[in-house]
Design a protein around this motif. Structure first.
Motif, PDB file in Angstrom:
ATOM      1  N   ARG A 190     -79.831  45.431   1.044  1.00  0.00           N
ATOM      2  CA  ARG A 190     -78.811  46.337   1.579  1.00  0.00           C
ATOM      3  C   ARG A 190     -77.578  45.578   2.055  1.00  0.00           C
ATOM      4  NH1 ARG A 190     -77.300  48.037   6.501  1.00  0.00           N
ATOM      5  NH2 ARG A 190     -78.811  46.624   7.449  1.00  0.00           N
TER       6      ARG A 190
ATOM      7  N   PHE B 268     -84.351  53.238   3.554  1.00  0.00           N
ATOM      8  CA  PHE B 268     -82.929  53.579   3.580  1.00  0.00           C
ATOM      9  C   PHE B 268     -82.664  54.881   4.333  1.00  0.00           C
ATOM     10  CE2 PHE B 268     -82.891  50.746  -0.230  1.00  0.00           C
ATOM     11  CZ  PHE B 268     -82.079  49.771   0.336  1.00  0.00           C
TER      12      PHE B 268
ATOM     13  N   ASN C 106     -74.403  43.701   9.997  1.00  0.00           N
ATOM     14  CA  ASN C 106     -74.919  44.875   9.296  1.00  0.00           C
ATOM     15  C   ASN C 106     -76.433  44.873   9.141  1.00  0.00           C
ATOM     16  OD1 ASN C 106     -72.591  46.469   8.714  1.00  0.00           O
ATOM     17  ND2 ASN C 106     -71.949  44.914   7.240  1.00  0.00           N
TER      18      ASN C 106
ATOM     19  N   ILE D  40     -82.392  53.660   7.833  1.00  0.00           N
ATOM     20  CA  ILE D  40     -81.100  53.005   8.037  1.00  0.00           C
ATOM     21  C   ILE D  40     -79.992  54.043   8.169  1.00  0.00           C
ATOM     22  CG2 ILE D  40     -79.361  51.532   6.955  1.00  0.00           C
ATOM     23  CD1 ILE D  40     -81.686  49.981   8.082  1.00  0.00           C
TER      24      ILE D  40
ATOM     25  N   LEU E 108     -85.733  44.456   1.768  1.00  0.00           N
ATOM     26  CA  LEU E 108     -84.811  45.586   1.660  1.00  0.00           C
ATOM     27  C   LEU E 108     -83.589  45.415   2.550  1.00  0.00           C
ATOM     28  CD1 LEU E 108     -87.194  48.668   1.335  1.00  0.00           C
ATOM     29  CD2 LEU E 108     -85.903  47.469  -0.432  1.00  0.00           C
ATOM     30  N   ASP E 109     -83.759  44.768   3.690  1.00  0.00           N
ATOM     31  CA  ASP E 109     -82.589  44.527   4.536  1.00  0.00           C
ATOM     32  C   ASP E 109     -81.631  43.556   3.853  1.00  0.00           C
ATOM     33  OD1 ASP E 109     -81.269  44.992   7.144  1.00  0.00           O
ATOM     34  OD2 ASP E 109     -81.542  42.833   7.377  1.00  0.00           O
TER      35      ASP E 109
ATOM     36  N   ILE F 214     -73.680  45.687   0.590  1.00  0.00           N
ATOM     37  CA  ILE F 214     -72.521  46.034   1.421  1.00  0.00           C
ATOM     38  C   ILE F 214     -71.446  44.962   1.306  1.00  0.00           C
ATOM     39  CG2 ILE F 214     -71.727  46.314   3.809  1.00  0.00           C
ATOM     40  CD1 ILE F 214     -74.424  47.623   4.428  1.00  0.00           C
TER      41      ILE F 214
ATOM     42  N   MET G  94     -88.655  52.293  -0.630  1.00  0.00           N
ATOM     43  CA  MET G  94     -87.210  52.096  -0.511  1.00  0.00           C
ATOM     44  C   MET G  94     -86.539  53.327   0.085  1.00  0.00           C
ATOM     45  SD  MET G  94     -86.452  50.114  -4.123  1.00  0.00           S
ATOM     46  CE  MET G  94     -84.700  49.911  -3.771  1.00  0.00           C
TER      47      MET G  94
END
Length: 266
Positions: free
Chosen positions: A150, A219, A168, A222, A146-147, A154, A215
């Motif tokens: 993400r 998030f 990030n 985050i 997931l990192d 971005i 998820m």
């Protein structure tokens, strides 16, 4: 392919089950490549990639041992043992580093193990059947996957190459809070393990919902880090004085010296 490491079914994820042979192969290759790169990208602070790899291979090792699939169990525990020895010297302050070769090897091994786990755990011949095996496999590799998703999103949104470096990643957000490498590593591994336990006990919800909840939880965490991050001015390096400055309050031009860099770090 010859070793049976292939995603042949989605096990109900998004309402899909058995996959066509060609699509199955393409999905398997894509999954393995993504997992390999996700471990490479998460290797940004001392001990993190190794600790996540250790946790994953240990879980897979015990499962395959219970299934009497000894070759995969040996592969899992051998990797876990090697990583354990490595982590003695890789925790902050680190004396050695795994580099791309080490992180990508851990990613490759975990990719093979998770694909095999999904095929076996939710299959009709499983000695220990686990419902929603894809969701559990996803949860085991949650932080790297997931990192990476993400960060890639971005970078693409900012019209940059998804492979271009930046700050990030989730560990960078935690570093900006002044936390140590050791604390960040232990916190992320603990959080990942807690999610695995939660997904396992909620496995009757089905793959799709469990992955969505995983998820959402990630998030949400985050988002919390973003909203509570430090607002202090940051150091921007321009290639020339003609380059426009970022539109941020308090932006100013300073000479790029050792003292100014240390001031920003502190």
């Amino acid at each position: 392919y010859k070793g049976g490491v292939q995603i042949r079914s989605m096990h109900g994820l998004l309402g899909l089950y058995e996959l066509p042979e060609m699509f199955s192969l393409l999905l398997t290759y894509f999954t393995i490549i993504v997992i390999i790169n996700s471990f490479n990208l998460i290797d940004g602070i001392d001990g993190l990639a190794g600790s996540l790899g250790l946790m994953a291979t240990t879980i897979f090792g015990f499962y395959f041992l219970k299934q009497e699939m000894y070759s995969y169990s040996i592969l899992s525990f051998a990797t876990a043992g090697a990583v354990s020895a490595f982590l003695i010297f890789n925790f902050q302050p680190a004396k050695i580093f795994m580099g791309d070769t080490g992180s990508m090897l851990i990613g490759l091994i975990n990719a093979i193990l998770v694909v095999k786990f999904i095929n076996v755990a939710d299959g009709p011949e499983a000695g220990i059947s686990i419902v929603a095996a894809p969701a559990i496999g996803f949860a085991i590799l949650m932080i790297p996957l997931l990192d990476t998703l993400r960060v890639f999103a971005i970078r693409i949104f900012n019209r940059r190459s998804p492979f271009s470096p930046d700050r990030n990643h989730v560990h960078h957000l935690l570093l900006d809070k002044g936390l140590s490498h050791r604390f960040i590593t232990l916190s992320l591994v603990s959080a990942n393990f807690a999610v695995i336990v939660a997904v396992y006990f909620g496995r009757n919800l089905g793959c799709t919902w469990l992955i969505l909840y995983t998820m959402l939880l990630f998030f949400a965490g985050i988002a919390g880090l973003y909203f509570t991050r430090s607002r202090r001015p940051r150091l921007f390096v321009a290639k020339s004085l003609k380059e426009s400055l970022p539109d941020q309050p308090g932006t100013k031009i300073v000479p790029l010296t050792k003292d100014t860099i240390l001031e920003q770090k502190n």
